[in-house]
Each structure stands twice: as structure tokens, then as C-alpha cells.
Design a protein around this motif. Structure first.
Motif, short mmCIF file in Angstrom:
data_model
loop_
_atom_site.label_atom_id
_atom_site.label_comp_id
_atom_site.label_asym_id
_atom_site.label_seq_id
_atom_site.Cartn_x
_atom_site.Cartn_y
_atom_site.Cartn_z
N ILE A 30 1.71 4.13 4.01
CA ILE A 30 0.14 4.29 3.99
C ILE A 30 -0.28 5.14 3.92
CG2 ILE A 30 -1.79 4.46 5.52
CD1 ILE A 30 -0.68 2.83 7.71
N MET A 31 0.73 6.61 3.75
CA MET A 31 -0.15 7.92 2.99
C MET A 31 0.32 7.58 1.56
SD MET A 31 2.07 10.72 5.73
CE MET A 31 1.48 11.84 4.35
N ALA A 32 1.50 6.90 0.57
CA ALA A 32 1.45 5.96 -0.85
C ALA A 32 0.16 5.29 -1.23
CB ALA A 32 3.32 5.95 -0.56
N GLY A 33 0.21 4.82 -0.14
CA GLY A 33 -1.66 3.84 -0.43
C GLY A 33 -1.90 4.73 -1.07
N ILE A 34 -2.90 5.61 -0.24
CA ILE A 34 -3.99 6.13 0.15
C ILE A 34 -3.31 7.42 -1.75
CG2 ILE A 34 -4.99 8.23 1.23
CD1 ILE A 34 -4.30 7.01 3.95
#
Length: 308
Positions: A30-34
Motif C-alpha cells: 500500500i505504501m509503495a502504491g501511495i
């Protein structure tokens, strides 16, 4: 190994430990996507005349709101996972175990973006148009968190790309093992998480191409994202076999995807011929707001990368 013996393996661990901290791969995805959404959105925002750094400032409101909204939607639509005898209601807060409803994330994320845009005195519509392809890329990356959690799969399958699913113990962050110490395999299923991830990639690339080619009107870029993503999501929901509440025999998210697709498609038809969205409207300039800077022409180069 023959084609019938081939499969996509799933991880047997969903987290790792760094000292007293437990790092969940779901959260890292999720953090990578953000990070991707902010990076790409910032460049597209600059191409619309926005100040560098404004996307990050607005996302400081939008991202937490989106995560909260996504979790609320998940808990509301699957309350029996948390609020029936034998279940721990505090697990409703255990977001690292998976369970974010994209519909709630986008809805409350837009509220957070509206707050951020109001504080920055910029256009919410332009912001949504700028970040739309990055958001769908982020969703595609986030689906790999479901892979680590061994979730979001379809019907049992014998296809060469079938997905191996383990029985996971989320309290330890690893697969349950049998008497011999081998991970317990629940079966082999359609990899719907992978289908959705690839669909998100295709939708994001389509948005980038169409927006450059036709200079889409204000609001229609975001509408294209909504319609494009939900078209695929409708199909993937029909394929999924993991637990979900049903309405008239269909999963709740199947109905929601269909309704949101119709809304997005209608909005795109109504909006795509409008003027292109800009970070700060002419009316705002007339009211004495400072101009965000020169707006370069929308070209294939600067729409993706922004000014150098």
C-alpha cells in the motif's frame, strides 16, 4: 513439470520482524502504491500549473482519510467477521491483516482531498484529474499485498497459472504447518488478485494515453478512471470465491461496481468535451489568489513528467 503441474506460488509469510516492530507486506504494498501515486500525480499536477509539493500536502489529508474510509466500508459490509460470538471486535482495527474497501477509500479520500485543496486554494477537480492514473496504479500495487496474505482468489482452477493458497495464521504472519512442518495448502484457484492488478495497469496506461491524445475535459479524467476500474472490478467480483455477503445472489461489491461504473460512464460522456482542468481557475485569479505558475501546453512529455 508439465503445464498441468504448474502454478503461481503464494508466500508462506505475510510479515517480518525488525526488533519489536512487525512489518506487514500488505502495508508495504500500500505504501509503495501511495508513493507511485504521489510521484506521478505531482508531475501531472505541475503540467496543470500547480506548485511542486502541493500534491503531497493534499495527500496528507486524502491518504489517511482514504485508509479510514476503506476500512470503515470493509467492516460495515462484513460485520460478521468482527462482531459475532467467537470473533474479536478489536480486529476491526487490524488493517494489516487485509480488508480495505476501495469504494470507501475513494469516497472518504475525496473528502480529505477536498479539505486539502480548500486549504491550498486550488481546484479539487484538477487534483482528481491529475492523480487519477497514479491512483489506479497504486491499486494495482496494493493487490500484491493480498498475494502475501493469501487472499482474493477465484474459483478452484487447473489452469497453468492457477494460484496456490496456504492456510495463514495472521497472528504469527506465517502459514500454518502440518505435522511434517510443511505449509498447509488449501488448494489452487483463479488468481483474481493478479487479474485485477494487471487490469489496473492497463487502465492507468489507457488514461495517460487518452488524456494526452485528446486533452480530456475537466473531471472526465477522473470519470474515466472510475468507469475503467469498475468495469474490470465487476468481472473480477463475479470470479471470486472467497467469502462475501450477497444481495440477490451477487456479491455486494458486484452491485456496487456496476452502479459506480454507470455513474462514471455517464459522467465521462457529459464532461469530456469541457475545457481541460487547471490547478487554479480564472475566477480564483480574479479574486486575487496568487497564480501557481506558468502552465505549459499539454504534451506527451510534460503531462507524464511535468516541467523540468
Amino acid at each position: 513439470m508439465t503445464a498441468s503441474d504448474s502454478f503461481i506460488p503464494s508466500p508462506t509469510v505475510s510479515a517480518f520482524h525488525v526488533g519489536p516492530l512487525t512489518i506487514h507486506f500488505y502495508a508495504l504494498c500500500i505504501m509503495a502504491g501511495i508513493a507511485v501515486a504521489i510521484w506521478l500525480g505531482s508531475r501531472r499536477w505541475a503540467a496543470r500549473g500547480g506548485h511542486p509539493g502541493q500534491v503531497l500536502d493534499i495527500c496528507l489529508w486524502a491518504v489517511p482519510a482514504g485508509i479510514i474510509g476503506g476500512r470503515i466500508y470493509h467492516v460495515i459490509t462484513d460485520p460478521e467477521l468482527y462482531f459475532v460470538p467467537g470473533r474479536n471486535p478489536w480486529n476491526a482495527f487490524a488493517i494489516w491483516d487485509g480488508g480495505l474497501g476501495i469504494w470507501g477509500a475513494i469516497a472518504l479520500g475525496c473528502v480529505g482531498a477536498w479539505i486539502g485543496c480548500r486549504r491550498a486554494h486550488v481546484s479539487l477537480v484538477a487534483f482528481l484529474d491529475a492523480v487519477a492514473p497514479g491512483v489506479v496504479f497504486a491499486q494495482g500495487l496494493g493487490r500484491w499485498g493480498n498475494w502475501f496474505n493469501n487472499e482474493l482468489y477465484g474459483d478452484p482452477s487447473t489452469l497453468p497459472w492457477k494460484l496456490q493458497i496456504h492456510q495463514m495464521d495472521y497472528t504469527t504472519g506465517s502459514a500454518v504447518t502440518d505435522a511434517s512442518g510443511a505449509p498447509v495448502v488449501l488448494g489452487y484457484f483463479q488468481p483474481t488478485f493478479l487479474y485485477e492488478s494487471l487490469w489496473c495497469l492497463a487502465v492507468g496506461l489507457l488514461i495517460l494515453y487518452v488524456d494526452r491524445r485528446f486533452s480530456l475535459g475537466a473531471g472526465s479524467v477522473f470519470a474515466l478512471y472510475v468507469a475503467g476500474y469498475t468495469a474490470g472490478r465487476f468481472v473480477f467480483e463475479l470470479m471470486r470465491s472467497d467469502y462475501a455477503n450477497l444481495i440477490l445472489g451477487l456479491r455486494v461489491n458486484t452491485w456496487v461496481a456496476a452502479l459506480i461504473f454507470l455513474a462514471g460512464a455517464v459522467a465521462f460522456v457529459l464532461l469530456f468535451r469541457r475545457e481541460r482542468s487547471v490547478a487554479l481557475s480564472a475566477a480564483a485569479h480574479a479574486d486575487g489568489m496568487p497564480a501557481p505558475g506558468p502552465r505549459p501546453p499539454a504534451t506527451e512529455q510534460n503531462e507524464l513528467e511535468g516541467p523540468h
